[in-house]
Write a protein that holds these residues in place. Structure first.
Motif, mmCIF file in Angstrom:
data_model
loop_
_atom_site.group_PDB
_atom_site.id
_atom_site.type_symbol
_atom_site.label_atom_id
_atom_site.label_comp_id
_atom_site.label_asym_id
_atom_site.label_seq_id
_atom_site.Cartn_x
_atom_site.Cartn_y
_atom_site.Cartn_z
ATOM 1 N N ARG A 198 13.095 3.843 -10.767
ATOM 2 C CA ARG A 198 13.312 3.098 -9.524
ATOM 3 C C ARG A 198 14.543 3.618 -8.786
ATOM 4 O O ARG A 198 14.539 3.767 -7.558
ATOM 5 C CB ARG A 198 13.472 1.613 -9.829
ATOM 6 C CG ARG A 198 12.189 0.922 -10.248
ATOM 7 C CD ARG A 198 12.447 -0.518 -10.687
ATOM 8 N NE ARG A 198 13.292 -1.220 -9.742
ATOM 9 C CZ ARG A 198 14.288 -2.042 -10.086
ATOM 10 N NH1 ARG A 198 14.561 -2.262 -11.358
ATOM 11 N NH2 ARG A 198 15.005 -2.650 -9.155
ATOM 12 N N GLU A 205 14.598 8.183 -1.187
ATOM 13 C CA GLU A 205 14.366 7.543 0.104
ATOM 14 C C GLU A 205 15.618 7.596 0.977
ATOM 15 O O GLU A 205 15.537 7.819 2.190
ATOM 16 C CB GLU A 205 13.937 6.087 -0.109
ATOM 17 C CG GLU A 205 13.758 5.286 1.161
ATOM 18 C CD GLU A 205 12.668 5.828 2.067
ATOM 19 O OE1 GLU A 205 12.611 5.377 3.225
ATOM 20 O OE2 GLU A 205 11.874 6.695 1.642
ATOM 21 N N LEU A 240 4.354 4.021 -5.320
ATOM 22 C CA LEU A 240 5.433 4.017 -4.333
ATOM 23 C C LEU A 240 6.203 5.333 -4.372
ATOM 24 O O LEU A 240 6.571 5.880 -3.327
ATOM 25 C CB LEU A 240 6.376 2.840 -4.603
ATOM 26 C CG LEU A 240 7.499 2.630 -3.578
ATOM 27 C CD1 LEU A 240 6.932 2.472 -2.175
ATOM 28 C CD2 LEU A 240 8.338 1.421 -3.955
ATOM 29 N N ARG A 244 6.728 7.930 -1.258
ATOM 30 C CA ARG A 244 8.015 8.447 -0.788
ATOM 31 C C ARG A 244 8.017 9.984 -0.790
ATOM 32 O O ARG A 244 8.581 10.619 0.104
ATOM 33 C CB ARG A 244 9.133 7.918 -1.685
ATOM 34 C CG ARG A 244 9.282 6.391 -1.654
ATOM 35 C CD ARG A 244 10.130 5.923 -0.489
ATOM 36 N NE ARG A 244 10.064 4.490 -0.306
ATOM 37 C CZ ARG A 244 10.779 3.594 -0.980
ATOM 38 N NH1 ARG A 244 11.605 3.999 -1.926
ATOM 39 N NH2 ARG A 244 10.681 2.314 -0.710
ATOM 40 N N ASP A 269 -2.498 2.860 -6.634
ATOM 41 C CA ASP A 269 -2.240 1.434 -6.442
ATOM 42 C C ASP A 269 -3.481 0.606 -6.756
ATOM 43 O O ASP A 269 -3.393 -0.510 -7.259
ATOM 44 C CB ASP A 269 -1.796 1.164 -5.004
ATOM 45 C CG ASP A 269 -0.419 0.526 -4.952
ATOM 46 O OD1 ASP A 269 -0.075 -0.182 -5.911
ATOM 47 O OD2 ASP A 269 0.307 0.738 -3.979
ATOM 48 N N GLN A 279 1.797 -5.351 -3.762
ATOM 49 C CA GLN A 279 1.089 -4.080 -3.881
ATOM 50 C C GLN A 279 0.063 -3.902 -2.772
ATOM 51 O O GLN A 279 -0.140 -2.798 -2.272
ATOM 52 C CB GLN A 279 0.436 -3.982 -5.259
ATOM 53 C CG GLN A 279 1.448 -3.696 -6.357
ATOM 54 C CD GLN A 279 0.826 -3.775 -7.734
ATOM 55 O OE1 GLN A 279 0.285 -4.794 -8.127
ATOM 56 N NE2 GLN A 279 0.911 -2.697 -8.475
ATOM 57 N N GLN A 282 1.978 -2.740 0.051
ATOM 58 C CA GLN A 282 2.338 -1.338 -0.125
ATOM 59 C C GLN A 282 1.215 -0.430 0.344
ATOM 60 O O GLN A 282 1.454 0.577 1.024
ATOM 61 C CB GLN A 282 2.630 -1.102 -1.612
ATOM 62 C CG GLN A 282 3.223 0.246 -1.945
ATOM 63 C CD GLN A 282 3.816 0.243 -3.335
ATOM 64 O OE1 GLN A 282 4.882 -0.300 -3.559
ATOM 65 N NE2 GLN A 282 3.124 0.857 -4.270
#
Length: 712
Positions: A198, A205, A240, A244, A269, A279, A282
């Motif tokens: 994470r 990012e 995710l 990115r 996902d 989600q 997302q």
């Protein structure tokens, strides 16, 4: 006594028969809470967040009935808040968190982990609601508690630190955010791969937002590797990270890689067995980014498809008053504009106007979004009107908007400016004049004279004056807007450079080539002296600036459509890279080369045109339409220098690129083969030239034409 027991049994039996849940409710509160907690946890694990919300609410109510305030009650309140957040009920989640924080003050010596959990949960919900300062404050509270409990360098501190970094990133405090993430990574070491994934993703990012794309790629790839190495895959986190990384590929013009990565992110996902609302949300963002990518590649039908899917999924995962609806609509309108579907784009902006009107009428304020156009609301939009060209519908919508928002509300100004821009594209100059003037009046009243939105409205009116050949009036408006931008930002700003480009184009149309040259040399000096950086372009001004750019190439015989493509690329990417060897520098070089060509300064014109082509090849890739535009520009200089073989070769390449990008029945393709025909005439290839001219004529005759007769 015996009779009393019988009577009591009868009453209980009657109640049980009429209300089957009363017996359960009559159970001891502790037992009710225990059962509800178990069912709530099961519902959370199964992705049934609405049910989990109900069960934890029941557990909270049962424990409150005991009159005892303890850790269990507070823990259930926080679980209820988490369930509410996952179900998309952010406001109810915040209420539950605030209750938990209030009750913590009544507990003697509460467990530090529980206190930290309460603050962290409240921080996450504040962030979801757009209250970034509140989220940072709550995270700092959690951080202080954990530092006292575990020490100043414990891995337990990483989560609140990363949450603070996320808020700072959203506030564009990127240097501070970068330091926080690096601090969290130091605390985590090698023993916490999930949290490290994470953190690396957030670091990537941050670099993306700083325009440091080469630095963004390694941490994003590390995040992917860490997620993929987990025993129980976190599909949401993995997706995710892919998204990115796709953004990094897009920013560095690796569009094929970006498309592949975005599609992988969406499919990843979908592998989640019980996807949360987060989600689903997302995936909506991934679909929007995929649509942006398709628009860059001129695959507009595919972009429309992705945005339609995003709209449908948004209804399931976002509330009706979420700003994401306005973002999707803006992307859809931009897609229509690139396709030349101006009536459809106009209708979309009417929808957004209705959203803005209902949003402000309900007292809500927009959280974020490319155009800050406000939140969607419960009111029905005007898109259902059977006649999209019925101006009375638009007039009625504007009047309702003014009544509900007030005459000077910025949202009305934004909607008017956007509608004016679309009318300009449709060559409804009378309507455009009216909308732009109203937008200017509102923006002056709302923001004053020295504001970016006021400056951009002045430029839009200047474009209309150019159309009507009121050059002196247009020059005054451009100079006024240039003064505003310089006063606000100084000379080291993208908006100043863009305004100088527009002013140069105007001077060229006025046959004042020396002034046009000086405007562009000033702009080029700014580009060369600026550090490469990513600057925010005022989102509400994007369409106004695009309107100014539409007239840019007319001075040099360029044509609206190629310029519209550039403008739309800007509208999809409101951050503008400034500095040498960046897209804006390439535009300055191309325009300056064209002015020098008109002044017969051929050698310098050739040198600048070659620099522009090299920059666009680097920024966009060798086979992109904007690169083809630079090829066409250089070929014009080479033809003037009688370097016909190279000019012919460049035009052949440009024709192939534009045919692939826009199709063989497009205005862009027709313009390119017309240029090629002109060069082949000079080469003595008269028969080949005639065929090309005939082909271009057939294409142009087949295209829909919006004539100036539409002017009102």
């Amino acid at each position: 006594m015996h009779l009393t027991k019988k009577l009591r049994s009868a009453i209980v039996l009657c109640l049980w028969l009429s209300q089957p849940y009363v017996v359960f409710a009559q159970s001891p509160p502790q037992s009710v809470a225990t059962q509800a907690e178990q069912q709530g946890r099961q519902a959370m694990e199964g992705g049934q967040y609405d049910r989990a919300e109900q069960f934890f609410s029941q557990a909270v109510d049962a424990l409150k009935a005991t009159g005892v305030i303890n850790a269990r009650l507070i823990g259930d309140l926080l679980s209820h808040a988490n369930a509410c957040e996952q179900a998309g009920n952010d406001k109810a989640a915040l209420v539950a968190c605030q209750q938990a924080l209030a009750l913590l003050k009544q507990v003697q010596s509460p467990a530090p982990d529980l206190v930290a959990r309460a603050h962290s949960t409240c921080a996450n919900i504040n962030q979801a609601l757009g209250d970034l300062d509140g989220a940072i404050s709550q995270n700092n509270e959690a951080l202080n508690v954990l530092q006292q409990q575990y020490g100043a360098s414990s891995s337990n501190l990483a989560d609140p630190i990363m949450s603070i970094a996320g808020c700072l990133t959203a506030q564009d405090k990127l240097t501070d955010a970068e330091q926080k993430v690096k601090q969290a990574l130091t605390f985590l070491g090698n023993n916490h791969p999930h949290q490290a994934a994470r953190a690396n993703m957030l670091l990537g990012e941050i670099y993306n937002q700083q325009g440091k794309f080469d630095e963004a790629e390694p941490p994003l790839k590390r995040a992917l590797g860490l997620y993929e190495g987990e025993q129980n895959l976190d599909y949401g986190g993995l997706a995710l990270a892919m998204g990115r990384l796709a953004r990094t590929y897009m920013e560095t013009s690796r569009l094929d890689s970006a498309e592949s990565m975005l599609n992988k992110a969406i499919s990843t996902d979908k592998k989640t067995q019980n996807p949360s609302v987060a989600q689903h949300r997302q995936v909506v963002w991934f679909l929007i980014e995929l649509a942006d990518l398709y628009n860059r590649e001129n695959k507009h039908e595919q972009a429309e498809t992705q945005l339609t899917i995003a709209q449908d999924l948004s209804k399931l995962s976002f509330s009706a008053d979420h700003y994401i609806n306005a973002i999707i609509l803006n992307r859809l309108a931009s897609t229509y504009l690139q396709e030349g579907k101006y009536a459809e784009a106009e209708q979309i902006y009417k929808q957004i106007l209705s959203y803005s009107q209902a949003n402000s009428a309900s007292g809500k304020q927009p959280k974020s979004g490319p155009f800050q156009l406000g939140l969607a609301a419960t009111a029905k939009v005007d898109a259902s009107s059977p006649d999209s060209k019925d101006t009375s519908v638009l007039t009625e919508a504007l009047e309702r908007s003014k009544k509900s928002l007030g005459q000077v509300h910025p949202e009305v100004g934004n909607a008017l400016a956007n509608l004016g821009w679309v009318c300009l594209m449709e060559k409804k100059y009378g309507d455009a004049q009216s909308y732009f003037q109203q937008a200017l009046d509102i923006r002056k009243a709302a923001f004053g004279l020295n504001h970016r939105q006021t400056a951009s409205s002045l430029q839009s009116l200047a474009v209309l004056d150019v159309k009507e050949k009121k050059y002196d009036q247009a020059e005054q408006l451009y100079q006024q807007s240039l003064g505003i931008y310089r006063k606000l930002e100084g000379d080291q700003n993208a908006q100043v450079i863009m305004t100088l480009i527009s002013l140069s184009n105007l001077h060229a149309q006025m046959a004042q080539l020396a002034k046009a040259e000086q405007d562009l040399r000033d702009a080029l000096t700014m580009c060369n002296t600026m550090k490469v950086q990513k600057q925010k372009v005022d989102p509400n001004a994007v369409l106004d600036d695009a309107a100014s750019q539409l007239s840019a190439n007319e001075a040099f015989g360029g044509g609206d459509d190629v310029v519209a493509l550039t403008a739309t690329a800007l509208s999809l990417n409101p951050d503008q890279l400034t500095g040498p060897e960046t897209p804006i520098a390439a535009t300055v070089l191309m325009n300056l080369s064209t002015v020098l060509l008109k002044e017969s300064k051929l050698k310098e014109a050739e040198s600048l045109a070659r620099q522009a082509l090299k920059i666009r090849q680097h920024c966009y890739g060798a086979d992109r339409p904007l690169t083809a535009q630079a090829m066409v520009s250089l070929s014009g200089v080479l033809a003037a220098e009688k370097q016909l073989a190279e000019a012919d070769s460049l035009l052949q390449q440009a024709v192939t690129i534009l045919k692939t990008g826009f199709g063989d029945h497009s205005k862009q393709y027709a313009a390119a083969i017309t240029k090629l025909a002109q060069v082949e005439v000079l080469e003595g290839k008269s028969e080949d030239a005639k065929k090309l001219e005939s082909q271009a004529s057939e294409i142009n005759d087949s295209l829909p034409n919006t004539s100036d007769s539409a002017t009102q």
